[in-house]
Design a protein around this motif. Structure first.
Motif, mmCIF file in Angstrom:
data_model
loop_
_atom_site.group_PDB
_atom_site.id
_atom_site.type_symbol
_atom_site.label_atom_id
_atom_site.label_comp_id
_atom_site.label_asym_id
_atom_site.label_seq_id
_atom_site.Cartn_x
_atom_site.Cartn_y
_atom_site.Cartn_z
ATOM 1 N N ALA A 82 8.473 -5.630 9.857
ATOM 2 C CA ALA A 82 7.343 -4.776 10.234
ATOM 3 C C ALA A 82 7.135 -4.768 11.746
ATOM 4 C CB ALA A 82 6.076 -5.244 9.525
ATOM 5 N N THR A 83 7.379 -5.905 12.384
ATOM 6 C CA THR A 83 7.225 -6.002 13.839
ATOM 7 C C THR A 83 8.189 -5.057 14.548
ATOM 8 O OG1 THR A 83 6.466 -8.273 13.652
ATOM 9 C CG2 THR A 83 7.316 -7.605 15.802
ATOM 10 N N THR A 84 9.354 -4.819 13.952
ATOM 11 C CA THR A 84 10.338 -3.906 14.543
ATOM 12 C C THR A 84 10.211 -2.494 13.978
ATOM 13 O OG1 THR A 84 12.015 -4.488 12.905
ATOM 14 C CG2 THR A 84 11.984 -5.790 14.955
ATOM 15 N N ASN A 85 9.109 -2.237 13.265
ATOM 16 C CA ASN A 85 8.818 -0.921 12.669
ATOM 17 C C ASN A 85 9.823 -0.491 11.606
ATOM 18 O OD1 ASN A 85 6.461 -0.539 14.219
ATOM 19 N ND2 ASN A 85 7.717 0.081 15.953
ATOM 20 N N ARG A 86 10.510 -1.452 10.995
ATOM 21 C CA ARG A 86 11.441 -1.138 9.904
ATOM 22 C C ARG A 86 10.729 -1.090 8.554
ATOM 23 N NH1 ARG A 86 16.112 0.901 11.994
ATOM 24 N NH2 ARG A 86 16.628 -0.276 13.860
ATOM 25 N N LEU A 87 9.609 -1.813 8.453
ATOM 26 C CA LEU A 87 8.794 -1.793 7.244
ATOM 27 C C LEU A 87 7.372 -1.420 7.626
ATOM 28 C CD1 LEU A 87 9.743 -5.019 5.226
ATOM 29 C CD2 LEU A 87 10.492 -2.679 4.825
ATOM 30 N N GLN A 88 6.699 -0.744 6.721
ATOM 31 C CA GLN A 88 5.298 -0.415 6.911
ATOM 32 C C GLN A 88 4.463 -1.274 5.974
ATOM 33 O OE1 GLN A 88 4.281 3.627 6.088
ATOM 34 N NE2 GLN A 88 2.131 3.329 6.565
ATOM 35 N N ILE A 89 3.475 -1.937 6.523
ATOM 36 C CA ILE A 89 2.531 -2.708 5.725
ATOM 37 C C ILE A 89 1.317 -1.814 5.529
ATOM 38 C CG2 ILE A 89 1.077 -4.764 5.642
ATOM 39 C CD1 ILE A 89 3.208 -6.122 7.453
ATOM 40 N N HIS A 90 1.056 -1.449 4.293
ATOM 41 C CA HIS A 90 -0.041 -0.533 3.995
ATOM 42 C C HIS A 90 -1.375 -1.261 4.072
ATOM 43 C CE1 HIS A 90 2.579 2.775 2.674
ATOM 44 N NE2 HIS A 90 3.388 1.778 2.364
ATOM 45 N N PRO A 91 -2.387 -0.583 4.588
ATOM 46 C CA PRO A 91 -3.700 -1.219 4.671
ATOM 47 C C PRO A 91 -4.236 -1.534 3.280
ATOM 48 C CG PRO A 91 -3.827 1.092 5.324
ATOM 49 C CD PRO A 91 -2.382 0.776 5.075
ATOM 50 N N GLU A 92 -5.029 -2.578 3.220
ATOM 51 C CA GLU A 92 -5.633 -2.967 1.942
ATOM 52 C C GLU A 92 -6.536 -1.851 1.454
ATOM 53 O OE1 GLU A 92 -4.860 -5.736 0.228
ATOM 54 O OE2 GLU A 92 -3.437 -6.136 1.836
ATOM 55 N N THR A 93 -6.364 -1.471 0.217
ATOM 56 C CA THR A 93 -7.192 -0.421 -0.360
ATOM 57 C C THR A 93 -8.231 -0.996 -1.302
ATOM 58 O OG1 THR A 93 -5.581 -0.098 -2.127
ATOM 59 C CG2 THR A 93 -5.385 1.317 -0.186
ATOM 60 N N TYR A 94 -8.245 -2.303 -1.433
ATOM 61 C CA TYR A 94 -9.172 -2.951 -2.349
ATOM 62 C C TYR A 94 -10.190 -3.746 -1.552
ATOM 63 C CZ TYR A 94 -5.316 -1.886 -5.434
ATOM 64 O OH TYR A 94 -4.330 -1.247 -6.114
ATOM 65 N N SER A 95 -11.439 -3.655 -1.961
ATOM 66 C CA SER A 95 -12.485 -4.384 -1.263
ATOM 67 C C SER A 95 -12.438 -5.877 -1.572
ATOM 68 C CB SER A 95 -13.853 -3.819 -1.624
ATOM 69 O OG SER A 95 -14.042 -3.905 -3.030
ATOM 70 N N SER A 96 -11.786 -6.233 -2.655
ATOM 71 C CA SER A 96 -11.712 -7.628 -3.078
ATOM 72 C C SER A 96 -10.396 -7.839 -3.801
ATOM 73 C CB SER A 96 -12.876 -7.931 -4.034
ATOM 74 O OG SER A 96 -12.617 -9.113 -4.761
ATOM 75 N N PRO A 97 -9.805 -9.028 -3.704
ATOM 76 C CA PRO A 97 -8.586 -9.262 -4.473
ATOM 77 C C PRO A 97 -8.872 -9.270 -5.974
ATOM 78 C CG PRO A 97 -9.258 -11.249 -3.299
ATOM 79 C CD PRO A 97 -10.164 -10.148 -2.864
ATOM 80 N N PHE A 98 -10.131 -9.216 -6.370
ATOM 81 C CA PHE A 98 -10.493 -9.188 -7.781
ATOM 82 C C PHE A 98 -10.989 -7.810 -8.206
ATOM 83 C CE2 PHE A 98 -11.062 -13.503 -6.187
ATOM 84 C CZ PHE A 98 -10.071 -14.113 -6.925
ATOM 85 N N ASP A 99 -10.686 -6.791 -7.420
ATOM 86 C CA ASP A 99 -11.045 -5.418 -7.718
ATOM 87 C C ASP A 99 -10.460 -5.014 -9.071
ATOM 88 O OD1 ASP A 99 -11.908 -2.739 -5.993
ATOM 89 O OD2 ASP A 99 -10.407 -2.355 -7.546
ATOM 90 N N SER A 100 -11.218 -4.319 -9.876
ATOM 91 C CA SER A 100 -10.757 -3.958 -11.222
ATOM 92 C C SER A 100 -9.520 -3.071 -11.184
ATOM 93 C CB SER A 100 -11.880 -3.289 -12.014
ATOM 94 O OG SER A 100 -12.263 -2.068 -11.396
ATOM 95 N N ARG A 101 -9.401 -2.200 -10.176
ATOM 96 C CA ARG A 101 -8.206 -1.347 -10.082
ATOM 97 C C ARG A 101 -6.952 -2.191 -9.842
ATOM 98 N NH1 ARG A 101 -9.585 2.293 -5.347
ATOM 99 N NH2 ARG A 101 -10.584 0.369 -4.757
#
Length: 114
Positions: A82-101
Motif C-alpha cells: 500500500a505504501t508503494t500504491n500497489r494496494l488500496q486499503i479501503h476506508p472503514e465503512t463500519y462504525s464498530s467492529p461489531f456492526d450488524s452488517r
C-alpha cells in the motif's frame, strides 16, 4: 485455502518488522487499483499470491488465509504494498467492529466456505 509452501522465512518478507504504519483489521478491505503483471512477476511467491488475490476486493483475513501467510506477516506485506500504491486499503465503512452488517457478511462468508 492455500497451504503454506514457504520459499523464504516470514521475517524475510517483512524485513523483520512486526508493526504496520496503519491499522489493518481482519475485516479491512484491500484491492489492487491497477494490476501490473511485470511488478507481480518480480514478487516472492507468497507476496505474489496475496497481490494476485487482491485483484478482487478482499479482506485482510481472507488474504492471509489464501496466501498461507500468518496474519501479522500479511498485514506487514499489505502495508508495504500500500505504501508503494500497489494496494488500496479501503476506508472503514463500519462504525464498530461489531456492526450488524459486518457480522452478516462474516456469516455469509463462513456459509460459503461450509
Amino acid at each position: 485455502m492455500a497451504t503454506a509452501h514457504w520459499k523464504v522465512r516470514p521475517y524475510v518478507l517483512t524485513g523483520g518488522r512486526t508493526r504496520t504504519r496503519q491499522r489493518l483489521f481482519v475485516h479491512t478491505l484491500i484491492s489492487v487499483p491497477y494490476y501490473d503483471p511485470r511488478f507481480a512477476a518480480g514478487l516472492p511467491p507468497e507476496t505474489r499470491s496475496l497481490y494476485d488475490r487482491a485483484r478482487r476486493t478482499t479482506s485482510v483475513a481472507e488474504l492471509s488465509a489464501y496466501s498461507g501467510m500468518p496474519l501479522g506477516v500479511t498485514r506487514v506485506v499489505i502495508d508495504d504494498l500500500a505504501t508503494t500504491n500497489r494496494l488500496q486499503i479501503h476506508p472503514e465503512t463500519y462504525s464498530s467492529p461489531f456492526d450488524s452488517r459486518l457480522l452478516e457478511r462474516l456469516r455469509d462468508g463462513l456459509l460459503q466456505l461450509a
